[in-house]
Design a protein around this motif. Structure first.
Motif, short mmCIF file in Angstrom:
data_model
loop_
_atom_site.label_atom_id
_atom_site.label_comp_id
_atom_site.label_asym_id
_atom_site.label_seq_id
_atom_site.Cartn_x
_atom_site.Cartn_y
_atom_site.Cartn_z
N ILE A 1 106.09 -10.12 44.85
CA ILE A 1 106.92 -9.44 43.86
C ILE A 1 107.16 -8.02 44.35
O ILE A 1 106.22 -7.21 44.41
CB ILE A 1 106.24 -9.43 42.47
N PRO A 2 108.38 -7.69 44.74
CA PRO A 2 108.66 -6.37 45.34
C PRO A 2 108.28 -5.18 44.47
O PRO A 2 107.99 -4.10 44.98
CB PRO A 2 110.18 -6.41 45.58
N THR A 3 108.29 -5.38 43.12
CA THR A 3 108.00 -4.27 42.22
C THR A 3 106.55 -4.23 41.76
O THR A 3 106.19 -3.40 40.92
CB THR A 3 108.90 -4.37 40.98
N SER A 4 105.69 -5.11 42.30
CA SER A 4 104.29 -5.11 41.90
C SER A 4 103.59 -3.87 42.41
O SER A 4 104.06 -3.19 43.34
CB SER A 4 103.59 -6.36 42.44
N ASP A 5 102.44 -3.57 41.84
CA ASP A 5 101.68 -2.40 42.27
C ASP A 5 101.28 -2.51 43.74
O ASP A 5 101.39 -1.54 44.50
CB ASP A 5 100.42 -2.24 41.41
N LYS B 1 104.10 -0.32 50.58
CA LYS B 1 105.27 0.41 51.09
C LYS B 1 104.97 1.90 51.27
O LYS B 1 105.85 2.65 51.70
CB LYS B 1 106.45 0.23 50.14
N GLY B 2 103.74 2.30 50.95
CA GLY B 2 103.36 3.68 51.17
C GLY B 2 103.39 4.58 49.95
O GLY B 2 103.20 5.79 50.07
N ASP B 3 103.62 4.00 48.76
CA ASP B 3 103.63 4.79 47.53
C ASP B 3 102.19 5.16 47.15
O ASP B 3 101.41 4.30 46.74
CB ASP B 3 104.29 3.99 46.41
N SER B 4 101.85 6.41 47.29
CA SER B 4 100.48 6.88 47.01
C SER B 4 100.31 7.37 45.59
O SER B 4 99.24 7.88 45.22
CB SER B 4 100.10 8.00 47.99
N THR B 5 101.34 7.22 44.75
CA THR B 5 101.28 7.71 43.37
C THR B 5 100.92 6.62 42.37
O THR B 5 100.75 6.91 41.18
CB THR B 5 102.63 8.33 42.96
N VAL B 6 100.79 5.37 42.84
CA VAL B 6 100.53 4.25 41.93
C VAL B 6 99.14 4.36 41.31
O VAL B 6 98.13 4.46 42.03
CB VAL B 6 100.66 2.91 42.67
N VAL C 1 94.92 4.34 45.24
CA VAL C 1 94.47 3.84 46.53
C VAL C 1 94.83 4.86 47.61
O VAL C 1 95.98 5.30 47.70
CB VAL C 1 95.12 2.48 46.85
N VAL C 2 93.84 5.20 48.40
CA VAL C 2 94.05 6.13 49.51
C VAL C 2 93.91 5.35 50.82
O VAL C 2 92.88 4.70 51.05
CB VAL C 2 93.03 7.29 49.48
N LYS C 3 94.94 5.40 51.66
CA LYS C 3 94.94 4.68 52.93
C LYS C 3 94.90 5.67 54.10
O LYS C 3 95.60 6.69 54.07
CB LYS C 3 96.18 3.80 53.04
N LYS C 4 94.13 5.36 55.10
CA LYS C 4 94.06 6.22 56.29
C LYS C 4 95.40 6.24 57.00
O LYS C 4 95.81 7.28 57.54
CB LYS C 4 92.97 5.71 57.24
N TYR C 5 96.08 5.09 56.99
CA TYR C 5 97.41 4.99 57.59
C TYR C 5 98.36 4.38 56.55
O TYR C 5 98.01 3.39 55.89
CB TYR C 5 97.40 4.09 58.83
N PRO C 6 99.55 4.93 56.41
CA PRO C 6 100.49 4.38 55.42
C PRO C 6 100.90 2.95 55.75
O PRO C 6 101.33 2.21 54.87
CB PRO C 6 101.69 5.34 55.49
#
Length: 328
Positions: free
Chosen positions: A66-70, A76-81, A151-156
């Motif tokens: 689902i493209p709009t799922s969390d 996709k790199g959205d760090s604001t979720v 969620v914090v990722k070391k690499y996007p």
């Protein structure tokens, strides 16, 4: 580690006799597979809308399809979720199993799942060792964490894929729904993953069968077992694979250390425990990557788990073995 591609090798045996006519049955579709639910309750509560709501909520949280799922936004790199309780629980369970299996279970394998053409992302043509080495930089659950609800990722580029634990988790969430309504006798099955509590309509523990890995598409059963307030999940790699022009077989179980999809001597792993179905779902997937010998050693160190394993011996013969605590 695409669990949705795993052939279902757990088949349910059900009796036709109702316990005081209070046996209820629900069947339908969810997360790309089917579900079958049996529970015993004298009330006339309509659980279908409640279950549909749970399926929708978990899909919105953790479905990569689902493209709009969390999870899709995070991938996709959205760090604001701001993640919800469903995502957090799946994340923490995955982290635990990742550590216990020394990385053989790793939901950050998603970037390679896509590269091999087993996921919703773009397949990479002519995938070679050099390209895989580059992608392995973005694999490793030790490269992600949760901070302040995000969620914090070391690499996007890190890509989560919870399909190897997702069906089991949905089974648990549905099972907990029944427990909230004080229903103590139920069996929830989604795509072959099962959570059973109490007894069936004959007042005996729920009984299921484990299917043999027949390559010709026929069906036969290796054994039957009773579930005593337990969960069971099965993973296998003998029917879902890709074959190159040179005849090389690549299975959906990707080795998290090498990045390659390759066969092991383990054809099927059914894992049983009193823990959640999500847990045994994850362990079953890890065992397929481990192979027989490593799995057997792991089971010795984890007596809380029981397992029924189907493997190929050195002569190419199909054999079965169990953990020492297995009792059917």
């Amino acid at each position: 580690m695409k669990k949705y591609a795993v052939i279902v090798i757990v088949f349910l045996f059900f009796s036709c006799e109702n316990k005081e006519n209070n046996l209820k049955i629900l069947q339908g579709n969810a997360i790309g597979t089917t579900f079958s639910i049996r529970y015993i309750d004298a009330r006339t509560i309509d659980f279908q809308p409640k279950i549909d709501s749970l399926i929708k909520a978990i899909n919105k949280s953790t479905s990569t399809y689902i493209p709009t799922s969390d999870i899709s936004k995070i991938n996709k790199g959205d760090s604001t979720v701001l993640i919800d309780a469903y995502f957090e629980e799946v994340f923490l369970k995955s982290e635990k199993i990742y550590k216990e299996t020394n990385g053989d279970f790793d939901p950050t394998i998603g970037v390679l799942v896509n590269a091999w053409g087993f996921g919703p992302g773009t397949k990479i043509e002519d995938l070679d060792s050099l390209k895989i080495k580059e992608l392995l930089k973005f694999v490793g659950f030790d490269k992600v964490k949760i901070e302040n609800g995000k969620v914090v990722k070391k690499y996007p580029e890190i890509y989560f894929d919870f399909n190897a634990i997702g069906k089991g988790y949905l089974v648990d969430v549905v099972g907990r729904l029944f427990e909230q309504y004080n229903i103590t006798n139920y069996l929830v099955e989604i795509g072959g993953e099962i959570r059973a509590r109490g007894v069936n309509e004959k007042n005996i523990p729920w009984r299921i069968a484990i299917e043999n890995p027949n390559f010709d598409g026929s069906r036969s059963f290796a054994t039957t077992i009773q579930l005593h307030d337990e969960s069971i999940a099965t993973s296998g790699n003998y029917r879902k694979f890709r074959t190159t022009e040179g005849g090389k077989k690549y299975v959906h179980t990707i080795n998290t250390k090498t990045g390659f999809a390759s066969e092991s001597n383990l054809l099927s792993a059914s894992v049983i425990s009193k823990s959640d179905c999500a847990d045994v779902d994850g362990y079953a997937t890890a065992f397929m990557a481990m192979g027989l010998e490593k799995t057997q050693q792991f089971l010795k160190n984890h007596p809380e788990l029981k397992a029924f394993l189907i493997y190929v011996d050195e002569n190419g013969e199909m054999k079965t073995t169990t953990s020492t605590n297995f009792d059917n």
